[in-house]
Design a protein around this motif. Structure first.
Motif, PDB file in Angstrom:
ATOM      1  N   GLY A  84       0.812  -1.211   0.000  1.00 49.78           N
ATOM      2  CA  GLY A  84       0.000   0.000   0.000  1.00 49.78           C
ATOM      3  C   GLY A  84       0.844   1.258   0.000  1.00 49.78           C
ATOM      4  N   LEU A  85       1.948   1.243   0.753  1.00 50.95           N
ATOM      5  CA  LEU A  85       2.841   2.404   0.784  1.00 50.95           C
ATOM      6  C   LEU A  85       3.489   2.638  -0.575  1.00 50.95           C
ATOM      7  N   THR A  86       3.629   1.572  -1.354  1.00 48.26           N
ATOM      8  CA  THR A  86       4.149   1.718  -2.717  1.00 48.26           C
ATOM      9  C   THR A  86       3.046   2.119  -3.684  1.00 48.26           C
ATOM     10  N   ALA A  87       1.847   1.569  -3.472  1.00 40.94           N
ATOM     11  CA  ALA A  87       0.741   1.786  -4.410  1.00 40.94           C
ATOM     12  C   ALA A  87       0.235   3.224  -4.392  1.00 40.94           C
ATOM     13  N   ILE A  88       0.252   3.879  -3.237  1.00 32.89           N
ATOM     14  CA  ILE A  88      -0.308   5.237  -3.151  1.00 32.89           C
ATOM     15  C   ILE A  88       0.477   6.230  -4.010  1.00 32.89           C
ATOM     16  N   PRO A  89       1.799   6.367  -3.804  1.00 30.42           N
ATOM     17  CA  PRO A  89       2.520   7.325  -4.663  1.00 30.42           C
ATOM     18  C   PRO A  89       2.541   6.909  -6.128  1.00 30.42           C
ATOM     19  N   GLN A  90       2.613   5.592  -6.384  1.00 31.53           N
ATOM     20  CA  GLN A  90       2.593   5.129  -7.775  1.00 31.53           C
ATOM     21  C   GLN A  90       1.252   5.441  -8.435  1.00 31.53           C
ATOM     22  N   GLY A  91       0.161   5.221  -7.712  1.00 32.66           N
ATOM     23  CA  GLY A  91      -1.157   5.488  -8.265  1.00 32.66           C
ATOM     24  C   GLY A  91      -1.313   6.944  -8.653  1.00 32.66           C
ATOM     25  N   ILE A  92      -0.886   7.833  -7.774  1.00 29.57           N
ATOM     26  CA  ILE A  92      -0.961   9.265  -8.076  1.00 29.57           C
ATOM     27  C   ILE A  92      -0.112   9.594  -9.297  1.00 29.57           C
ATOM     28  N   ALA A  93       1.090   9.008  -9.348  1.00 30.89           N
ATOM     29  CA  ALA A  93       2.000   9.270 -10.469  1.00 30.89           C
ATOM     30  C   ALA A  93       1.419   8.761 -11.782  1.00 30.89           C
ATOM     31  N   TYR A  94       0.811   7.577 -11.763  1.00 30.04           N
ATOM     32  CA  TYR A  94       0.272   7.005 -13.005  1.00 30.04           C
ATOM     33  C   TYR A  94      -0.981   7.747 -13.459  1.00 30.04           C
ATOM     34  N   ALA A  95      -1.729   8.318 -12.515  1.00 29.38           N
ATOM     35  CA  ALA A  95      -2.858   9.156 -12.904  1.00 29.38           C
ATOM     36  C   ALA A  95      -2.355  10.377 -13.671  1.00 29.38           C
ATOM     37  N   VAL A  96      -1.235  10.927 -13.225  1.00 28.97           N
ATOM     38  CA  VAL A  96      -0.625  12.063 -13.923  1.00 28.97           C
ATOM     39  C   VAL A  96      -0.193  11.657 -15.321  1.00 28.97           C
ATOM     40  N   VAL A  97       0.388  10.458 -15.450  1.00 28.92           N
ATOM     41  CA  VAL A  97       0.804   9.958 -16.766  1.00 28.92           C
ATOM     42  C   VAL A  97      -0.393   9.853 -17.700  1.00 28.92           C
ATOM     43  N   ALA A 102      -5.179  13.602  -9.913  1.00 28.08           N
ATOM     44  CA  ALA A 102      -4.374  12.682  -9.095  1.00 28.08           C
ATOM     45  C   ALA A 102      -5.217  11.670  -8.335  1.00 28.08           C
ATOM     46  N   GLN A 103      -6.441  12.067  -7.909  1.00 30.30           N
ATOM     47  CA  GLN A 103      -7.248  11.147  -7.093  1.00 30.30           C
ATOM     48  C   GLN A 103      -7.645   9.894  -7.855  1.00 30.30           C
ATOM     49  N   TYR A 104      -7.638   9.943  -9.179  1.00 31.49           N
ATOM     50  CA  TYR A 104      -8.018   8.768  -9.956  1.00 31.49           C
ATOM     51  C   TYR A 104      -7.005   7.634  -9.789  1.00 31.49           C
ATOM     52  N   GLY A 105      -5.779   7.981  -9.461  1.00 28.89           N
ATOM     53  CA  GLY A 105      -4.795   6.941  -9.170  1.00 28.89           C
ATOM     54  C   GLY A 105      -5.154   6.157  -7.928  1.00 28.89           C
ATOM     55  N   LEU A 106      -5.773   6.848  -6.950  1.00 26.21           N
ATOM     56  CA  LEU A 106      -6.227   6.169  -5.735  1.00 26.21           C
ATOM     57  C   LEU A 106      -7.518   5.399  -5.995  1.00 26.21           C
ATOM     58  N   TYR A 107      -8.427   5.992  -6.776  1.00 23.44           N
ATOM     59  CA  TYR A 107      -9.672   5.307  -7.108  1.00 23.44           C
ATOM     60  C   TYR A 107      -9.402   3.976  -7.811  1.00 23.44           C
ATOM     61  N   SER A 108      -8.290   3.926  -8.534  1.00 21.99           N
ATOM     62  CA  SER A 108      -7.975   2.726  -9.325  1.00 21.99           C
ATOM     63  C   SER A 108      -7.241   1.669  -8.521  1.00 21.99           C
ATOM     64  N   GLY A 109      -6.880   1.990  -7.288  1.00 26.40           N
ATOM     65  CA  GLY A 109      -5.966   1.121  -6.569  1.00 26.40           C
ATOM     66  C   GLY A 109      -6.573   0.091  -5.642  1.00 26.40           C
ATOM     67  N   PHE A 110      -7.862   0.227  -5.287  1.00 30.09           N
ATOM     68  CA  PHE A 110      -8.374  -0.642  -4.227  1.00 30.09           C
ATOM     69  C   PHE A 110      -9.333  -1.736  -4.705  1.00 30.09           C
ATOM     70  N   MET A 111     -10.141  -1.475  -5.735  1.00 33.02           N
ATOM     71  CA  MET A 111     -11.143  -2.464  -6.139  1.00 33.02           C
ATOM     72  C   MET A 111     -10.506  -3.764  -6.629  1.00 33.02           C
ATOM     73  N   GLY A 112      -9.408  -3.642  -7.393  1.00 29.67           N
ATOM     74  CA  GLY A 112      -8.718  -4.838  -7.878  1.00 29.67           C
ATOM     75  C   GLY A 112      -8.236  -5.724  -6.745  1.00 29.67           C
ATOM     76  N   CYS A 113      -7.797  -5.102  -5.647  1.00 31.38           N
ATOM     77  CA  CYS A 113      -7.323  -5.871  -4.483  1.00 31.38           C
ATOM     78  C   CYS A 113      -8.450  -6.699  -3.881  1.00 31.38           C
ATOM     79  N   PHE A 114      -9.631  -6.101  -3.760  1.00 29.93           N
ATOM     80  CA  PHE A 114     -10.753  -6.799  -3.135  1.00 29.93           C
ATOM     81  C   PHE A 114     -11.314  -7.895  -4.046  1.00 29.93           C
ATOM     82  N   VAL A 115     -11.370  -7.627  -5.333  1.00 31.54           N
ATOM     83  CA  VAL A 115     -11.865  -8.639  -6.276  1.00 31.54           C
ATOM     84  C   VAL A 115     -10.909  -9.818  -6.335  1.00 31.54           C
ATOM     85  N   TYR A 116      -9.609  -9.514  -6.375  1.00 37.44           N
ATOM     86  CA  TYR A 116      -8.623 -10.584  -6.502  1.00 37.44           C
ATOM     87  C   TYR A 116      -8.577 -11.466  -5.256  1.00 37.44           C
TER      88      TYR A 116
END
Length: 612
Positions: A84-97, A102-116
């Protein structure tokens, strides 16, 4: 359905075999509670499979959850929080890409974890935003805004899930290692170059490789010293932390360094944010900051099927037409990335590609209901997960929970994240994603494979990722067809039963592109010998032929007969022989079943050859 009994094992041994995959489960227990027999249920073997076994296979959590322990929970919690500590800054960075807030990087980070957690077949994989997915969805964001990324996430999920149900995972087999390597390297170069502007603190339009490089040189005089300094220092710190001599099983200091190494992205971003905040408290703002991030959890609702962006409304049909080939290429790349990671961390255990595709498809579908951009398995976070000692998919729950916590509570602190530090995180990640080893391997093993790799790399960089991938696959298929159409042919002159013969051996199975070539090659070799020698066609390497090959072999027999040469089929498999005889029953007389060349000819044939 085929079932295979496996030797007696304890709960611990069975859990090691299952490894969160749901492929093996207990069926009997002794008085001590140790499971004596396990069953592997393989659906492809027979349609008559126990529904309970299919359920366990399709919902893997049912297989491993009964064996879950408190010890595993502690290890999963540690691993999940580290990821999670890696996913938060990466998510924000990839949203910028991707060109998203930036919040979309966080929105994209949690649902996959719960489904998987429920549907995933590998304990190590972490599903979320990745650099390649961010780059591939960039054009959709440019044309349709954030709603475009959300809709693409939904449509990609539907396509991936459908391909999984139809067992179409074999499609990724047409994307070879050279093409994959070329695509990955091109993506890393493109993403890395697009972050140079943020690293230097300048404004550049365009995000492609050429536009980024040209834009940087055109605006180099606008470079901001403090942003550049912070970015360069962040890169140096990230590289230094990656090479810390830490060890999970070492003493306290080695364990500490190991944790810092794993969480280096978070460490650098947190330190950079503190520096920017300290400047802010003193009335200074020397860095370009991420800025305000929408607070709170994402709204839950269906993806938009009609989008209004830049004062223009597009209906669903128009959007799908506008997305074009990306609707095919993006899901295929997501599947390829996810399955490649799953294979890497499977470590010899069986991998159910259908289940992986189903889990990935559902993760994208449900993710679109919480404003997620397209997601897939992340190699970086999966490696961190594995290195942290994760035991089951439960680790994803802690990763997802930490990201949700960040959405709800910590968004105000993200305002002070310097853009140059995020750029540094991405540039370092892209550098380590570059695959130099494949170039060396292909140079040593088969240099011709450098062609599809190079073509894919150049086309992806200078055209687009979708075009480059399609062109690379096309080049690879052309090479494949060429070698299929030009099978190697070995020619030897032997003496059998007192007469000289030509033994011609195709080195691979024959299909219609090779039919004319083989026929011409045999006639050419016969003419080259200058004699009317009998021809023995050795089929030991030929396991299948089609009707076109059968037709041309009949023509070959006729051609040789007109040249007063005998042709004999030797060492051909029963299946191939059956195909030839069904095409022309007269070919049956030309087959020989002797184990050696001796005694192959009938006396009449020997006399005929000697008379000639």
């Amino acid at each position: 359905m085929s079932y295979y009994a496996v030797s007696t094992r304890t709960d611990k041994e069975i859990m090691e075999e299952i490894d969160g995959g749901g492929n093996v489960w207990p069926t009997k227990s002794d008085k001590a509670g140790n499971h004596q027999t396990t069953i592997i249920c393989r659906e492809m073997a027979s349609p008559k499979c126990d529904p309970k076994e299919v359920l366990r296979r399709r919902i893997p959590i049912i297989a491993w959850l009964p064996f879950y322990t408190w010890n595993k929970l502690i290890q999963d919690a540690l691993a999940g929080l580290t990821v999670g500590l890696t996913a938060i800054p990466q998510g924000i960075a990839y949203a910028v890409v991707a060109g998203l807030p930036a919040q979309y990087g966080l929105y994209s980070g949690f649902m996959g974890c719960f489904v998987y957690l429920i549907l995933g077949g590998s304990k190590d994989i972490t599903i979320g935003p990745t650099a390649i997915m961010a780059l591939m969805v960039q054009s959709s964001v440019t044309n349709y805004g954030a709603d475009g990324a959300v809709l693409v996430c939904f449509l990609s999920g539907c396509i991936i899930f459908l391909l999984g149900i139809l067992h179409m995972g074999f499609l990724v087999d047409f994307i070879s290692m050279p093409v994959t390597s070329g695509f990955t390297n091109a993506a890393a170069i493109t993403i890395g170059s697009s972050q140079l502007k943020s690293l230097l603190g300048i404004t550049v339009s365009g995000s492609g490789f050429v536009e980024s490089i040209v834009g940087v040189f055109e605006n180099i005089r606008d470079t901001r010293m403090w942003d550049t300094l912070l970015g360069v220092v962040s890169i140096l710190v990230l590289v230094g932390l990656k090479n810390l001599p830490g060890n999970r099983n070492g003493n306290f200091w080695r364990k500490t360094m190991w944790v810092i190494c794993l969480a280096r992205n978070a460490v650098v971003v947190i330190l950079a944010t503190l520096v920017a905040y300290l400047f802010y408290l003193n009335g200074l703002q020397p860095f370009k900051l991420t800025g305000k991030i929408t607070e709170g959890l994402p709204p839950f609702g269906p993806p938009p099927f009609s989008i209004t962006y830049n004062n223009q409304t597009s209906d669903f049909k128009t959007i799908v037409e506008g997305l074009g080939s990306s609707l095919i290429s993006l899901p295929l790349i997501a599947i390829l990335e996810n399955i490649a990671i799953a294979k890497t961390f499977a470590k010899g255990r069986p991998l159910d590609a259908t289940q992986e595709m189903s889990a990935l498809g559902v993760a994208n579908i449900l993710g679109s209901f919480v404003r997620s951009m397209p997601i897939t398995g992340s190699f970086t976070r999966t490696a961190v997960n594995n290195a942290s000692g994760v035991q089951t998919q439960m680790g994803g729950v802690f990763t997802g929970a930490l990201i949700l916590l960040a959405c709800g509570v910590l968004t105000s602190t993200f305002y002070f994240i310097p853009k140059s530090s995020l750029a540094a995180v991405i540039i370092v990640a892209m550098y380590y994603m570059l695959d130099f080893e494949t170039f060396r391997v292909l140079w040593r093993t088969k240099k011709i494979d450098l062609m599809p790799l190079t073509v894919t790399l150049l086309c992806c960089v200078f055209l687009s990722l979708e075009d480059g991938m399609i062109i690379g696959i096309a080049v690879n298929l052309v090479l494949l067809l060429y070698f299929t159409a030009r099978p190697g042919v070995m020619v030897q002159e032997e003496t059998v039963d007192g007469i000289s013969i030509l033994v011609i051996t195709p080195r691979q199975s024959l299909s219609f592109p090779a039919a004319e070539y083989l026929r011409d090659e045999v006639i050419y070799r016969c003419k080259l010998s200058g004699e009317t020698l009998p021809v023995v066609l050795d089929g030991r390497h030929v396991y299948r032929i089609d009707a076109t090959v059968a037709k041309n072999l009949k023509y070959l027999q006729t051609d040789l007969e007109s040249r007063k040469q005998t042709m004999i089929f030797w060492n051909w498999s029963p299946e191939v022989r059956q195909t030839l005889e069904r095409y022309d029953s007269s070919l049956a007389q030309y087959f020989r079943t002797t184990r050696t060349l001796d005694g192959m000819f009938f006396q009449a044939e020997i006399n005929a050859v000697r008379t000639e």
